[in-house]
Design a protein around this motif. Sequence first.
Motif, short mmCIF file in Angstrom:
data_model
loop_
_atom_site.label_atom_id
_atom_site.label_comp_id
_atom_site.label_asym_id
_atom_site.label_seq_id
_atom_site.Cartn_x
_atom_site.Cartn_y
_atom_site.Cartn_z
N UNK B 114 0.84 -1.20 0.00
CA UNK B 114 0.00 0.00 0.00
C UNK B 114 0.87 1.25 0.00
N UNK B 115 0.45 2.25 -0.77
CA UNK B 115 1.12 3.54 -0.76
C UNK B 115 0.12 4.59 -1.18
N UNK B 116 0.39 5.85 -0.85
CA UNK B 116 -0.49 6.94 -1.27
C UNK B 116 0.30 7.78 -2.26
N UNK B 117 -0.17 7.79 -3.53
CA UNK B 117 0.55 8.49 -4.59
C UNK B 117 -0.34 9.62 -5.07
N UNK B 118 0.16 10.88 -4.95
CA UNK B 118 -0.60 12.07 -5.37
C UNK B 118 -2.00 12.04 -4.76
N UNK B 119 -2.05 11.88 -3.45
CA UNK B 119 -3.30 11.88 -2.67
C UNK B 119 -4.26 10.78 -3.05
N UNK B 120 -3.81 9.74 -3.75
CA UNK B 120 -4.68 8.62 -4.05
C UNK B 120 -4.07 7.36 -3.45
N UNK B 121 -4.82 6.70 -2.57
CA UNK B 121 -4.33 5.46 -1.96
C UNK B 121 -4.33 4.35 -3.00
N UNK B 122 -3.21 3.64 -3.13
CA UNK B 122 -3.09 2.56 -4.11
C UNK B 122 -2.63 1.31 -3.39
N UNK B 123 -3.34 0.18 -3.64
CA UNK B 123 -2.90 -1.10 -3.07
C UNK B 123 -2.71 -2.07 -4.22
N UNK B 124 -1.57 -2.76 -4.26
CA UNK B 124 -1.34 -3.75 -5.31
C UNK B 124 -1.04 -5.08 -4.64
N UNK B 125 -1.75 -6.14 -5.13
CA UNK B 125 -1.55 -7.49 -4.59
C UNK B 125 -0.61 -8.23 -5.54
N UNK B 126 0.59 -8.57 -5.07
CA UNK B 126 1.57 -9.28 -5.90
C UNK B 126 1.64 -10.74 -5.49
N UNK B 127 1.91 -11.63 -6.49
CA UNK B 127 2.13 -13.04 -6.15
C UNK B 127 3.63 -13.24 -6.00
N UNK B 128 4.04 -13.90 -4.89
CA UNK B 128 5.47 -14.07 -4.61
C UNK B 128 6.18 -14.86 -5.70
N UNK B 129 5.51 -15.86 -6.29
CA UNK B 129 6.17 -16.76 -7.23
C UNK B 129 5.80 -16.47 -8.68
#
Lengths: 241, 252
Positions: B114-129
């Motif tokens: 999770x991070x907030x970029x230019x006042x927009x919260x963004x969450x990205x779900x990554x697969x480890x493998x």
Amino acid sequence: MMPIWTKSGKKHAVTLLKVQDCHVLKYISKEESGGKSAKLLVGGKNVSPFSRSESAMEIFREAGVPPKQKLTMFNVTDDALVKPGTPLYAAHFRPGQFVDVTGKTIGKGFQGVMKRWGFKGQPASHGQTKTHRRPGALSTNKAAKVYRGKKMPGKMGNIYRTSFGLKVWRINTKHDIIYVNGSVPGHTNCLVKVKDSKLPTYKEQNKNPPFPTFFADGDEKLPEDLYDEEMFQFTDPSVTY
Amino acid sequence: FSCSACRASSDEKPGKFQPPPKPVIIDKLKQIEERRFLSPEFIPPRGRTDPLKFFIERKDMIQRRKVFNIPEFYVGSILAVTTADLYAKDKVNRFVGICIQRGGKGLGATFVLRNVIENQGVEICYELYNPRIQAIEVLKLEKRLDDNLMYLRDALPEYSTFDVNMKPETRLDHEEIPINKLQVRMKPKPWSKRWERPKYNIKGIKFELPEKVMKEAQKWSQPWLEFDMLREYDTSKIEEKIWKEVNEGLKK
């Protein structure tokens, strides 16, 4: 079930099927069975002799094979005659082939029409009196009867169903495991029947399988893992574009 | 002076040299027990699946880890992930964020950044493998008070903003992983979930709610859950075996 990635980076879900102690039990010729082709009786997973009936035990004794839990018939051409007692391995199938998998679906018991047939039911409010999950009308006025096969509540599941045209992605020859695309009918660790696909699109693709079957003591020495061309193997570096 | 004294007392052959005893070096660094970290996706879930399936999956996971380094990280650490993206300029996409959740078992294990970029919260779900991931760098390795930081969605955005060009923090190998005891301040209610309820068991929020609301929330507590023996899943022995297996696999 497990994820699998292709070389282009796409993800597919895969079911693992283990070929556990499969032996050919009997060869039934075309005339004997009275059908259109010869049949081979194959037995699956080993099981204790106390759980099998005497008539079944006779077949196992004749073939010289430990008692099996599941027996299935495969329709075979005349030149695919295999001696009873030969073991069958996962290498009988190769990556890139297409198979049909038959299994007994998970039993759901007596179920209503919404779960069993996907009916829409009725609204939850706005004056509905005691009618929220019922089938509604059964037939028209002119028919003056209910047709045979009308979808109604009843016992759901616990019947044989087949998934057609599933791609084989990978074969593990050491543990006899077949990686088959998508999902397969049945619960975890249930016994299924895997056949070459009967779909017309895959008629040519299944022309060069190991025939009549893969023999472990034969000349062909296979590596531990056989992969499909498009599949990403974990020994390769990460995918780039 | 000692040699002549020894010779006088022991009466040995003249000229025999007794070498001095070897000094014993106590390496304090090695004495500290080696910290064992087993990634949580290796531990198989409770169920009726054949253990052979988990063994085969672990072989694939170890194979991938040999080719691509997946570092040790926890929920609350800040990571930077570069993935291969077909539609981006340079065909690579880099995302920096705090890990709020680690889910899934086996090859399908995921983690959400999770991070907030230019006042927009963004969450990205990554697969480890996932083979499209080119690199995972740990910019800051630390733990938080909770295993699941989903409440950051309802917290003030300053707690989820992290500099995209942050430099990786260096730390010694044998230090304990620091636990950040930060208590996060929340936006005014309504929240996406009622985080004050005991079912979530959150320790990392500074609840500025009236006492009446906190007492009301305790009505949903289930104090019998911790004594429920059927829910117990002791993974210590399984972890030992899997740790040995994974180590041997990686050494080869």
